[in-house]
Design an enzyme around this catalytic site. Structure first.
Site, mmCIF file in Angstrom:
data_model
loop_
_atom_site.group_PDB
_atom_site.id
_atom_site.type_symbol
_atom_site.label_atom_id
_atom_site.label_comp_id
_atom_site.label_asym_id
_atom_site.label_seq_id
_atom_site.Cartn_x
_atom_site.Cartn_y
_atom_site.Cartn_z
ATOM 1 N N ASP A 179 0.863 -1.182 0.000
ATOM 2 C CA ASP A 179 0.000 0.000 0.000
ATOM 3 C C ASP A 179 0.898 1.230 0.000
ATOM 4 O O ASP A 179 1.974 1.221 0.619
ATOM 5 C CB ASP A 179 -0.914 0.005 1.233
ATOM 6 N N CYS A 211 -7.175 -1.749 -4.203
ATOM 7 C CA CYS A 211 -6.750 -0.354 -4.185
ATOM 8 C C CYS A 211 -7.700 0.500 -5.037
ATOM 9 O O CYS A 211 -8.378 -0.009 -5.924
ATOM 10 C CB CYS A 211 -5.317 -0.216 -4.689
ATOM 11 N N PRO A 212 -7.757 1.803 -4.782
ATOM 12 C CA PRO A 212 -8.589 2.678 -5.601
ATOM 13 C C PRO A 212 -7.993 2.841 -6.988
ATOM 14 O O PRO A 212 -6.799 2.572 -7.206
ATOM 15 C CB PRO A 212 -8.577 4.004 -4.839
ATOM 16 N N THR A 238 -11.927 -7.407 -7.143
ATOM 17 C CA THR A 238 -13.244 -6.874 -6.763
ATOM 18 C C THR A 238 -13.141 -5.364 -6.553
ATOM 19 O O THR A 238 -14.023 -4.763 -5.943
ATOM 20 C CB THR A 238 -13.760 -7.538 -5.478
ATOM 21 N N ARG A 240 -11.511 -2.182 -8.968
ATOM 22 C CA ARG A 240 -11.914 -1.431 -10.149
ATOM 23 C C ARG A 240 -11.380 -2.163 -11.380
ATOM 24 O O ARG A 240 -10.253 -2.651 -11.388
ATOM 25 C CB ARG A 240 -11.361 0.002 -10.112
ATOM 26 N N ASP A 264 -14.825 -9.437 -10.582
ATOM 27 C CA ASP A 264 -16.169 -8.897 -10.368
ATOM 28 C C ASP A 264 -16.321 -7.566 -11.086
ATOM 29 O O ASP A 264 -17.399 -6.990 -11.101
ATOM 30 C CB ASP A 264 -16.443 -8.722 -8.871
ATOM 31 N N GLU A 269 -16.817 -2.242 -18.506
ATOM 32 C CA GLU A 269 -18.048 -2.916 -18.079
ATOM 33 C C GLU A 269 -19.317 -2.097 -18.275
ATOM 34 O O GLU A 269 -20.417 -2.649 -18.281
ATOM 35 C CB GLU A 269 -17.956 -3.297 -16.600
ATOM 36 N N HIS A 301 -20.210 -7.353 -11.157
ATOM 37 C CA HIS A 301 -20.096 -6.256 -10.189
ATOM 38 C C HIS A 301 -21.125 -6.418 -9.069
ATOM 39 O O HIS A 301 -21.883 -5.504 -8.752
ATOM 40 C CB HIS A 301 -20.279 -4.902 -10.886
#
Length: 335
Positions: A179, A211-212, A238, A240, A264, A269, A301
């Site tokens: 991170d 992570c974002p 899961t 982005r 996911d 998408e 998603h």
């Protein structure tokens, strides 16, 4: 302004959205209308007369849309999700329209879905289910492997990533973390280790993405990172969709230099997810190719989709609107 006078337009809604928000709104009493279409440049004029628009992950709030919303009299953009990469924040600030979000709802729901994907992938559950449904109880091709003793790499240690690490630790996996802002005290307390990004890719038998999506993390899984991963490693996403360069992933899957993937989310998408394409042609060649691999699982998603999460999302979203009309501090505003 009284709550009953506040008009809120919800975009890209499904039955579960309507049920959750209708139930939560018994407390808030806003005037809500639900639309099943996306918010974008073609539909933004439907916001005329509304004080607030509530958007989801696949709505497009670019500068043009925000300009239209401003002209329509919209005063607040309320996202019923954690991510905000679909919003032009600079344009929103210029238009003097605050953007609020749901930074956390049920992190357990996403982490548990990630674990479900991992187990389904490594133990060939979808293939086994389809066989037994037709009376085929053979085991050929269904060999899995123990998670115990393997290394799990957690990319991003926010709330969801931390829960994922703790769950996988319960399987007896060794946990490595990466991170930009490491929580070393938490890691030490749990016996986990922060490592450099390259080492995480090299060591992971399971790599889970939490992570974002930023300029720095877009396509963080790419040709180079895939090349240094173990040939039997699996990737769980899961987070982005655009964290993964999907074309690079397809190439690695074709060359069998990666063990598999459970996704996911998908970087393109927005056209397909949340809609029924079962009787139509999927024209996205990359998505269509992904769906052909036996060692790939894709869900639409749905990691967030639990009753607990939906209730929390509704409460936080409508609470954000209440704070705005009450002129209170917007604790969940995206700056």
């Amino acid at each position: 302004m009284k709550a009953t006078e506040v008009k809120v337009a919800f975009y890209d809604t499904r039955i579960y959205d309507r049920d959750a928000f209708t139930n939560a709104n018994k407390e808030f009493l806003f005037n809500i209308d639900f639309f099943d279409f996306h918010l974008n440049e073609k539909t933004a004029l439907t916001a005329k007369g509304y004080d607030v628009v509530c958007a989801f992950v696949n709505d497009n709030l670019n500068a043009s849309v925000i300009s239209i919303l401003k002209d329509c009299g919209v005063k607040l953009i309320a996202l019923r999700c954690a991510g905000y990469n679909n919003v032009d924040l600079v344009a929103a600030k210029k238009a003097n329209i605050p953007v609020v979000r749901v930074p956390a709802y049920s992190p357990h729901s996403v982490a548990e879905h990630a674990v479900a994907l991992l187990m389904s992938l490594t133990r060939r559950i979808p293939q086994a289910y389809m066989r037994t449904r037709t009376g085929n109880f053979t085991l050929n091709g269904l060999t899995g492997r123990d998670l115990y003793g393997l290394t799990a790499g957690i990319l991003g240690t926010g709330k969801i990533g931390k829960i994922m690490a703790q769950i996988l630790s319960g399987f007896g996996m060794k946990i490595e973390l990466y991170d930009v802002y490491p929580d070393k005290a938490w890691a030490e307390q749990n016996g986990f280790t922060y490592v450099e990004q390259q080492k995480l890719f090299q060591d992971s038998d399971v790599l889970s993405l939490h992570c974002p999506l930023t300029d720095g993390t877009k396509h963080i899984i790419n040709t180079q990172s895939l090349a240094i991963m173990k040939k039997d490693a699996v990737i769980i996403n899961t987070g982005r969709g655009a964290l993964i360069d999907t074309k690079a992933l397809v190439h690695a899957l074709k060359k069998q230099t990666i063990g598999g993937a459970a996704l996911d989310v998908y970087e393109e998408e927005s056209k397909y997810f949340f809609d029924d394409w079962s009787v139509d042609v999927i024209r996205d060649d990359t998505l269509a190719r992904l769906l052909t691999f036996p060692n790939v699982i894709i869900t639409g998603h749905q990691a967030f989709l639990t009753t607990n999460a939906l209730e929390a999302i509704a409460q936080t979203t409508l609470g954000n609107v209440k704070d705005f009309i009450s002129q209170k501090e917007l604790v969940n505003e995206v700056k």
